[in-house]
Motif scaffolding. Structure first.
Motif, PDB file in Angstrom:
ATOM      1  N   GLU A 178       3.395  61.964  -6.879  1.00  0.00           N
ATOM      2  CA  GLU A 178       4.284  60.875  -7.283  1.00  0.00           C
ATOM      3  C   GLU A 178       3.590  59.982  -8.303  1.00  0.00           C
ATOM      4  O   GLU A 178       2.359  59.808  -8.268  1.00  0.00           O
ATOM      5  CB  GLU A 178       4.667  60.049  -6.046  1.00  0.00           C
ATOM      6  CG  GLU A 178       5.674  58.931  -6.289  1.00  0.00           C
ATOM      7  CD  GLU A 178       7.025  59.461  -6.742  1.00  0.00           C
ATOM      8  OE1 GLU A 178       7.381  59.185  -7.910  1.00  0.00           O
ATOM      9  OE2 GLU A 178       7.702  60.143  -5.959  1.00  0.00           O
ATOM     10  N   ASP A 179       4.360  59.422  -9.245  1.00  0.00           N
ATOM     11  CA  ASP A 179       3.787  58.483 -10.213  1.00  0.00           C
ATOM     12  C   ASP A 179       3.131  57.313  -9.470  1.00  0.00           C
ATOM     13  O   ASP A 179       3.731  56.728  -8.563  1.00  0.00           O
ATOM     14  CB  ASP A 179       4.875  57.938 -11.145  1.00  0.00           C
ATOM     15  CG  ASP A 179       5.413  59.011 -12.082  1.00  0.00           C
ATOM     16  OD1 ASP A 179       4.724  60.033 -12.261  1.00  0.00           O
ATOM     17  OD2 ASP A 179       6.529  58.827 -12.619  1.00  0.00           O
ATOM     18  N   GLY A 180       1.917  56.978  -9.874  1.00  0.00           N
ATOM     19  CA  GLY A 180       1.227  55.852  -9.247  1.00  0.00           C
ATOM     20  C   GLY A 180       0.615  56.168  -7.898  1.00  0.00           C
ATOM     21  O   GLY A 180       0.181  55.254  -7.178  1.00  0.00           O
ATOM     22  N   ALA A 181       0.572  57.444  -7.531  1.00  0.00           N
ATOM     23  CA  ALA A 181      -0.015  57.828  -6.239  1.00  0.00           C
ATOM     24  C   ALA A 181      -1.483  57.404  -6.177  1.00  0.00           C
ATOM     25  O   ALA A 181      -2.187  57.384  -7.184  1.00  0.00           O
ATOM     26  CB  ALA A 181       0.109  59.337  -6.035  1.00  0.00           C
ATOM     27  N   VAL A 182      -1.928  57.068  -4.971  1.00  0.00           N
ATOM     28  CA  VAL A 182      -3.272  56.516  -4.774  1.00  0.00           C
ATOM     29  C   VAL A 182      -4.158  57.518  -4.034  1.00  0.00           C
ATOM     30  O   VAL A 182      -3.754  58.095  -3.028  1.00  0.00           O
ATOM     31  CB  VAL A 182      -3.210  55.197  -3.974  1.00  0.00           C
ATOM     32  CG1 VAL A 182      -4.608  54.673  -3.695  1.00  0.00           C
ATOM     33  CG2 VAL A 182      -2.394  54.162  -4.740  1.00  0.00           C
ATOM     34  N   TYR A 183      -5.381  57.717  -4.550  1.00  0.00           N
ATOM     35  CA  TYR A 183      -6.378  58.576  -3.914  1.00  0.00           C
ATOM     36  C   TYR A 183      -7.579  57.701  -3.566  1.00  0.00           C
ATOM     37  O   TYR A 183      -8.160  57.063  -4.432  1.00  0.00           O
ATOM     38  CB  TYR A 183      -6.797  59.691  -4.876  1.00  0.00           C
ATOM     39  CG  TYR A 183      -7.468  60.874  -4.203  1.00  0.00           C
ATOM     40  CD1 TYR A 183      -8.595  60.711  -3.408  1.00  0.00           C
ATOM     41  CD2 TYR A 183      -6.978  62.161  -4.391  1.00  0.00           C
ATOM     42  CE1 TYR A 183      -9.196  61.793  -2.796  1.00  0.00           C
ATOM     43  CE2 TYR A 183      -7.575  63.265  -3.789  1.00  0.00           C
ATOM     44  CZ  TYR A 183      -8.691  63.071  -2.986  1.00  0.00           C
ATOM     45  OH  TYR A 183      -9.282  64.149  -2.389  1.00  0.00           O
ATOM     46  N   ASN A 184      -7.949  57.683  -2.285  1.00  0.00           N
ATOM     47  CA  ASN A 184      -9.090  56.900  -1.824  1.00  0.00           C
ATOM     48  C   ASN A 184     -10.257  57.816  -1.469  1.00  0.00           C
ATOM     49  O   ASN A 184     -10.142  58.646  -0.560  1.00  0.00           O
ATOM     50  CB  ASN A 184      -8.716  56.065  -0.601  1.00  0.00           C
ATOM     51  CG  ASN A 184      -7.811  54.907  -0.944  1.00  0.00           C
ATOM     52  OD1 ASN A 184      -8.201  53.997  -1.652  1.00  0.00           O
ATOM     53  ND2 ASN A 184      -6.575  54.952  -0.452  1.00  0.00           N
ATOM     54  N   GLN A 185     -11.369  57.663  -2.192  1.00  0.00           N
ATOM     55  CA  GLN A 185     -12.601  58.371  -1.878  1.00  0.00           C
ATOM     56  C   GLN A 185     -13.606  57.368  -1.316  1.00  0.00           C
ATOM     57  O   GLN A 185     -13.622  56.198  -1.711  1.00  0.00           O
ATOM     58  CB  GLN A 185     -13.197  59.022  -3.133  1.00  0.00           C
ATOM     59  CG  GLN A 185     -12.502  60.281  -3.573  1.00  0.00           C
ATOM     60  CD  GLN A 185     -12.951  61.507  -2.783  1.00  0.00           C
ATOM     61  OE1 GLN A 185     -13.566  61.390  -1.729  1.00  0.00           O
ATOM     62  NE2 GLN A 185     -12.634  62.685  -3.307  1.00  0.00           N
ATOM     63  N   ALA A 186     -14.465  57.823  -0.411  1.00  0.00           N
ATOM     64  CA  ALA A 186     -15.446  56.940   0.214  1.00  0.00           C
ATOM     65  C   ALA A 186     -16.319  56.256  -0.841  1.00  0.00           C
ATOM     66  O   ALA A 186     -16.806  56.897  -1.776  1.00  0.00           O
ATOM     67  CB  ALA A 186     -16.324  57.745   1.183  1.00  0.00           C
TER      68      ALA A 186
ATOM     69  N   GLY B 267     -19.267  55.228  -0.800  1.00  0.00           N
ATOM     70  CA  GLY B 267     -20.662  55.652  -0.873  1.00  0.00           C
ATOM     71  C   GLY B 267     -20.915  56.862  -1.751  1.00  0.00           C
ATOM     72  O   GLY B 267     -22.058  57.152  -2.112  1.00  0.00           O
ATOM     73  N   LEU B 268     -19.863  57.573  -2.130  1.00  0.00           N
ATOM     74  CA  LEU B 268     -20.018  58.770  -2.954  1.00  0.00           C
ATOM     75  C   LEU B 268     -20.169  58.398  -4.433  1.00  0.00           C
ATOM     76  O   LEU B 268     -19.672  57.353  -4.854  1.00  0.00           O
ATOM     77  CB  LEU B 268     -18.810  59.686  -2.783  1.00  0.00           C
ATOM     78  CG  LEU B 268     -18.586  60.265  -1.381  1.00  0.00           C
ATOM     79  CD1 LEU B 268     -17.291  61.070  -1.337  1.00  0.00           C
ATOM     80  CD2 LEU B 268     -19.767  61.134  -0.963  1.00  0.00           C
ATOM     81  N   PRO B 269     -20.840  59.234  -5.232  1.00  0.00           N
ATOM     82  CA  PRO B 269     -21.002  58.927  -6.666  1.00  0.00           C
ATOM     83  C   PRO B 269     -19.672  58.793  -7.387  1.00  0.00           C
ATOM     84  O   PRO B 269     -19.591  58.140  -8.421  1.00  0.00           O
ATOM     85  CB  PRO B 269     -21.789  60.135  -7.198  1.00  0.00           C
ATOM     86  CG  PRO B 269     -22.434  60.755  -6.007  1.00  0.00           C
ATOM     87  CD  PRO B 269     -21.536  60.475  -4.845  1.00  0.00           C
ATOM     88  N   TYR B 270     -18.653  59.437  -6.870  1.00  0.00           N
ATOM     89  CA  TYR B 270     -17.317  59.346  -7.462  1.00  0.00           C
ATOM     90  C   TYR B 270     -16.355  58.612  -6.527  1.00  0.00           C
ATOM     91  O   TYR B 270     -15.150  58.805  -6.566  1.00  0.00           O
ATOM     92  CB  TYR B 270     -16.772  60.738  -7.797  1.00  0.00           C
ATOM     93  CG  TYR B 270     -16.939  61.751  -6.679  1.00  0.00           C
ATOM     94  CD1 TYR B 270     -15.979  61.900  -5.684  1.00  0.00           C
ATOM     95  CD2 TYR B 270     -18.077  62.547  -6.612  1.00  0.00           C
ATOM     96  CE1 TYR B 270     -16.138  62.804  -4.654  1.00  0.00           C
ATOM     97  CE2 TYR B 270     -18.252  63.470  -5.588  1.00  0.00           C
ATOM     98  CZ  TYR B 270     -17.286  63.590  -4.621  1.00  0.00           C
ATOM     99  OH  TYR B 270     -17.452  64.486  -3.594  1.00  0.00           O
ATOM    100  N   GLY B 271     -16.924  57.756  -5.677  1.00  0.00           N
ATOM    101  CA  GLY B 271     -16.113  57.014  -4.711  1.00  0.00           C
ATOM    102  C   GLY B 271     -15.269  55.934  -5.373  1.00  0.00           C
ATOM    103  O   GLY B 271     -15.522  55.515  -6.498  1.00  0.00           O
ATOM    104  N   GLY B 272     -14.226  55.489  -4.663  1.00  0.00           N
ATOM    105  CA  GLY B 272     -13.376  54.427  -5.174  1.00  0.00           C
ATOM    106  C   GLY B 272     -11.911  54.741  -4.967  1.00  0.00           C
ATOM    107  O   GLY B 272     -11.546  55.727  -4.320  1.00  0.00           O
ATOM    108  N   THR B 273     -11.065  53.889  -5.508  1.00  0.00           N
ATOM    109  CA  THR B 273      -9.613  54.053  -5.420  1.00  0.00           C
ATOM    110  C   THR B 273      -9.066  54.433  -6.790  1.00  0.00           C
ATOM    111  O   THR B 273      -9.330  53.746  -7.784  1.00  0.00           O
ATOM    112  CB  THR B 273      -8.951  52.752  -4.938  1.00  0.00           C
ATOM    113  OG1 THR B 273      -9.461  52.416  -3.644  1.00  0.00           O
ATOM    114  CG2 THR B 273      -7.434  52.921  -4.844  1.00  0.00           C
TER     115      THR B 273
END
Length: 287
Positions: A181-189, A191-197
């Motif tokens: 979906e447009d604007g869908a959100v993915y949350n990564q931990a 602490g990971l090098p690619y972490g974030g929202t």
């Protein structure tokens, strides 16, 4: 002689069958104790039961609570019985796949009226203990509503399965984009090098690209899918084998991903690593 050999083969088959049945019963032992835990109204007695199957890093999560550890879990049940002193809990048959178990349950009052129904999903550690419980609550539904939920559950399952296939196997990001979906959100931990929202598919692709700079991934254990249509939610458990670009070393890591869906598309993903700290250190290590 032939008759004797047939009898021997039959005995061996029965022995093997009994062995498999015993293994299944042994695997269900912590779930049997878990159900006794919920039926026990005495806090001290219940605590002893919990300690036999629960660890300090075991977690329990449902719409009312999200806790970790033995005492915290016992307190959840204490609060439950303060509000519902006379209820009775019963559960249905168990479905087992690897170290995962799921089953339906219901809560009735003293007059056998159904108050609530739901489903639990458990992850076991293979040593007679529970690593994680996720509980879903449902309302009593009519047959037609149940049919609609069943179809929705199937549709959601298919969307997530296609996403998984695109990400880890076919690498088809064009098809994947049609599932998001447009604007869908993915949350990564964090602490990971690619972490974030990450918000929106274009940001997701940046995250995937960044993660590929640190490690290559392959599926070591195919996902187990759990779906709750009443919440438009799908949860998958799987194991990846990751090879770090800096060190060349490999690690196996169990992961669960929680998908929220709406109108047949993914609107949010939350990824949970079995040991986020260990995985982050592994990705950053140069040796």
């Amino acid at each position: 002689m032939k008759m004797l050999m047939r009898k021997i083969y039959l005995l061996c088959f029965l022995f093997l069958l009994n062995g498999l049945s015993a293994q299944k019963k042994d695997k269900l032992y912590p779930i049997t104790i878990y159900e006794k835990v919920w039926s026990e109204k005495n806090s001290e007695t219940r605590l002893k039961l919990i300690k036999s199957i629960w660890l300090e890093d075991s977690t329990f999560e449902d719409p009312s609570a999200s806790v970790k550890g033995i005492t915290a879990f016992n307190n959840v049940i204490n609060e439950f019985y303060k509000k519902n002193p006379d209820v009775v809990l019963t559960s249905g048959s168990k479905v087992i796949k690897d170290n995962y178990v799921t089953w339906e349950w219901k809560i009735t009052d003293s007059k056998s009226n159904v108050i609530m129904t739901g489903r639990d999903f458990a992850r076991l550690n293979g040593k007679g203990q529970v690593s994680k419980i996720i509980g879903f609550w449902d309302k009593e539904v009519s047959v037609s509503e149940a049919d609609n939920l069943k179809k929705l559950e199937s549709d959601n399952f298919n969307v997530v399965a296609q996403y998984f296939e695109c990400l880890f196997k076919t690498k088809d990001f064009i098809k994947m984009s049609t599932l998001i979906e447009d604007g869908a959100v993915y949350n990564q931990a964090e602490g990971l090098p690619y972490g974030g929202t990450y918000k929106g598919f274009s940001e997701w692709t940046k995250m995937f690209t960044k993660s590929a700079e640190f490690s290559s991934f392959e599926i070591e254990k195919e996902p187990v899918y759990f779906s709750d249509a009443s919440k438009n939610e799908v949860i998958i458990y799987f194991t990846i084998k990751s090879t770090a670009k800096k060190s060349g070393k490999s690690i196996s890591m169990p992961i669960s991903e929680h998908f929220d869906l709406k109108n047949g598309k993914i609107v949010a993903i939350r990824a949970f690593y079995f040991d986020t700290k260990q995985f982050a250190e592994f990705l950053k290590s140069r040796k």
